[in-house]
Design an enzyme around this catalytic site. Structure first.
Site, PDB file in Angstrom:
ATOM      1  N   GLY A  67       0.837  -1.193   0.000  1.00 22.54           N
ATOM      2  CA  GLY A  67       0.000   0.000   0.000  1.00 22.54           C
ATOM      3  C   GLY A  67       0.870   1.240   0.000  1.00 22.54           C
ATOM      4  O   GLY A  67       2.057   1.198  -0.354  1.00 22.54           O
ATOM      5  N   GLY A 121       2.209   3.032   2.500  1.00 25.18           N
ATOM      6  CA  GLY A 121       3.364   2.962   3.390  1.00 25.18           C
ATOM      7  C   GLY A 121       4.445   2.050   2.863  1.00 25.18           C
ATOM      8  O   GLY A 121       5.610   2.425   2.765  1.00 25.18           O
ATOM      9  N   GLU A 171     -18.630  10.354  -0.413  1.00 24.65           N
ATOM     10  CA  GLU A 171     -18.334  10.257  -1.845  1.00 24.65           C
ATOM     11  C   GLU A 171     -19.208   9.214  -2.527  1.00 24.65           C
ATOM     12  O   GLU A 171     -19.698   9.426  -3.645  1.00 24.65           O
ATOM     13  CB  GLU A 171     -16.843   9.958  -2.032  1.00 24.65           C
ATOM     14  CG  GLU A 171     -15.972  11.150  -1.653  1.00 24.65           C
ATOM     15  CD  GLU A 171     -14.487  10.824  -1.533  1.00 24.65           C
ATOM     16  OE1 GLU A 171     -13.679  11.761  -1.676  1.00 24.65           O
ATOM     17  OE2 GLU A 171     -14.150   9.657  -1.281  1.00 24.65           O
ATOM     18  N   ASP A 189      -1.967   2.285   8.433  1.00 28.13           N
ATOM     19  CA  ASP A 189      -3.215   2.046   9.165  1.00 28.13           C
ATOM     20  C   ASP A 189      -3.039   1.123  10.359  1.00 28.13           C
ATOM     21  O   ASP A 189      -3.958   0.981  11.169  1.00 28.13           O
ATOM     22  CB  ASP A 189      -4.260   1.438   8.231  1.00 28.13           C
ATOM     23  CG  ASP A 189      -4.746   2.420   7.181  1.00 28.13           C
ATOM     24  OD1 ASP A 189      -4.512   3.624   7.352  1.00 28.13           O
ATOM     25  OD2 ASP A 189      -5.353   1.981   6.183  1.00 28.13           O
ATOM     26  N   ALA A 217      -3.847   8.333   3.703  1.00 22.89           N
ATOM     27  CA  ALA A 217      -2.705   8.021   2.842  1.00 22.89           C
ATOM     28  C   ALA A 217      -1.453   8.813   3.220  1.00 22.89           C
ATOM     29  O   ALA A 217      -0.346   8.278   3.210  1.00 22.89           O
ATOM     30  CB  ALA A 217      -3.070   8.278   1.381  1.00 22.89           C
TER      31      ALA A 217
END
Length: 465
Positions: A21, A23, A182, A321, A332
């Site tokens: 991801g 990170g 969203e 996370d 992020a």
């Protein structure tokens, strides 16, 4: 399992990164010129731009545009080696990571370990909700949600029962954070704009979109002003926003919630339900915390030291996370900055073992969420931006952080077409996407691989069709 744990030849320090991801990927890329070998282990074969998953679910973008292959991203990084596999165990004393892919198991020895395995959906102890209200954390989730959304309209087209049609055209989104806002906005745009004229027997604009949250406002981290602005924009689109409302039950046919203000209970008949209310860190966090004597927070995140290591293990870093450091949000930017920070500490230490580590300092670059075309809310420190300017800022930032020139170009074109035309070109669904969650679990158990690629016929067999 191999008799001897794997480590690259050449004698250099070996950095193992779990997760590709934000990170994990940014840490790996930062180490490109370091005198180390890096092995990236991930259960998928792609880097996922998770903030745009809702656009895959609502047909604006394709999955390839937000989930490029990890091997392709790192193909020019000579010191990086990519491995697909499920991490089954970590032995911090022996400094090994144990992985499995199908029936193949392997141990990887490390000098430094960066754990960035991310988080999954949390149902706050009501995991049975997942069967009827999938979360949105993976590409598979986004595809399933898209199939459920499109499937609701297709079923409504066929029924002559007014009550059943109303149930089918009622969409419930649980959670009024950025993802929920969203999603609700895009569902409203789809029903009022995209699908207009697509059906003979129904009017898609009659669809009812309900956004539920137990908090007293929409987008709590954004502050009251931006929260009120986002709520007004949603309501202008036709979204029904119900706050101070805690979901108590979800069935195949409905959602039941309780008001925290008057203790009243209401049930909403609905076919398509989507959960975006909470996250739970990867269980690898608990596995490491138990070994290091570290604490976990309520979301399963590891309480890390100020250099993002865990307990007394100064060569094991937990980021993204999975970490709790000063209660930073699971966004992020936190993962990116943490990944680059730990990579920098490792590089400095490899070059000079007597280097004194620095504490991690996070620079908040702001938060943003789109509500609809031409409308977004952006918080940059004390500066708050809404409307069209916020939407332009949102576009620019998300284009910048997409990986690869092609993905940026294709996404920009897709967004442009979405502005100029009401059509969406990614609303295709396949037979196995809808209600495939249980079939996937059965197939995974049979193959011993939680990331198996399935074919339509195989899925149908496991569903008994």
């Amino acid at each position: 399992m191999t008799e001897k744990p794997f480590r690259p030849e050449g004698g250099r320090q070996h950095v193992v990164v779990i997760g590709s991801g934000f990170g994990g990927l940014f840490a790996t890329k930062f180490l490109k010129n370091a005198d180390v070998d890096v092995t990236v282990i991930d259960r998928t074969n792609h880097h996922l731009f998770q903030p745009l998953l809702y656009q895959v679910a609502t047909g604006i973008l394709s999955s390839g545009e937000i989930a490029p292959s990890t091997r392709q991203i790192l193909k020019d990084q000579d010191n990086a080696h990519v491995v697909k596999g499920e991490v089954m165990d970590i032995d911090a004393e022996r400094q090994v990571v144990i992985t499995r892919l199908g029936n193949f198991e392997r141990e990887y020895e490390y000098d430094y370990l960066i754990v960035a395995a991310g988080a999954g959906q949390s149902y706050f102890g009501n995991d049975h909700f997942a069967q009827y209200a999938p979360g949105m954390k993976t590409i598979d989730d986004a595809h399933e949600i898209r199939a459920r959304i499109v499937g609701a309209f297709e079923r409504a087209e066929l029924t002559n029962d007014p009550k059943e049609r109303e149930r089918l055209l009622t969409f419930v989104v649980v959670g009024a954070g950025p993802t929920g806002v969203e999603l609700a906005g895009q569902l409203a745009e789809m029903s009022h704009r995209t699908l207009r004229g697509h059906y003979s027997n129904i009017d898609p604009s009659q669809a009812k979109i309900v956004l539920l949250d137990g908090a007293p406002q929409v987008l709590p981290p954004f502050g009251k002003r931006l929260g009120r602005n986002a709520q007004r924009q949603l309501e202008k689109l036709g979204v029904t926003v119900k706050l101070n409302s805690i979901v108590t039950d979800i069935t195949e046919d409905s959602v039941t919630y309780k008001s925290t203000q008057d203790d009243s209970t209401e049930t909403i008949p609905s076919y398509c339900k989507i959960w975006s209310a909470g996250v739970a860190a990867s269980p690898l966090g608990k596995l490491l915390a138990d070994q290091a004597g570290a604490e976990l927070d309520r979301a399963g995140r590891v309480m890390v030291n100020n250099d993002l290591t865990i307990g007394t293990y100064n060569n094991v870093f937990v980021i993204g996370d999975m970490m709790n450091y000063n209660n930073l949000p699971g966004v992020a930017q936190v993962a990116i900055q943490a990944g680059e920070f730990v990579a920098d500490q490792i590089q400095k230490e490899v070059e000079n073992p007597s280097t004194v580590r620095e504490p991690f300092e996070y620079f908040d670059k702001g938060s943003m969420a789109t509500v609809s075309r031409f409308s977004a809310v952006v918080k940059l420190g004390k500066v708050e931006v809404t409307g069209f300017i916020g939407w332009v800022l949102w576009l620019a930032v998300h284009l910048m952080f997409l990986v690869g020139f092609r993905n940026r170009l294709v996404s920009a074109v897709s967004w442009g077409l979405n502005v100029l035309s009401r059509n969406r070109w990614q609303l295709t669904t396949t037979r196995h996407q809808l209600h495939s969650r249980n079939a996937l679990k059965k197939l995974d158990a049979a193959l011993g691989d939680s990331q198996s690629v399935i074919e339509v016929d195989e899925t149908r067999q496991f569903q008994g069709k």
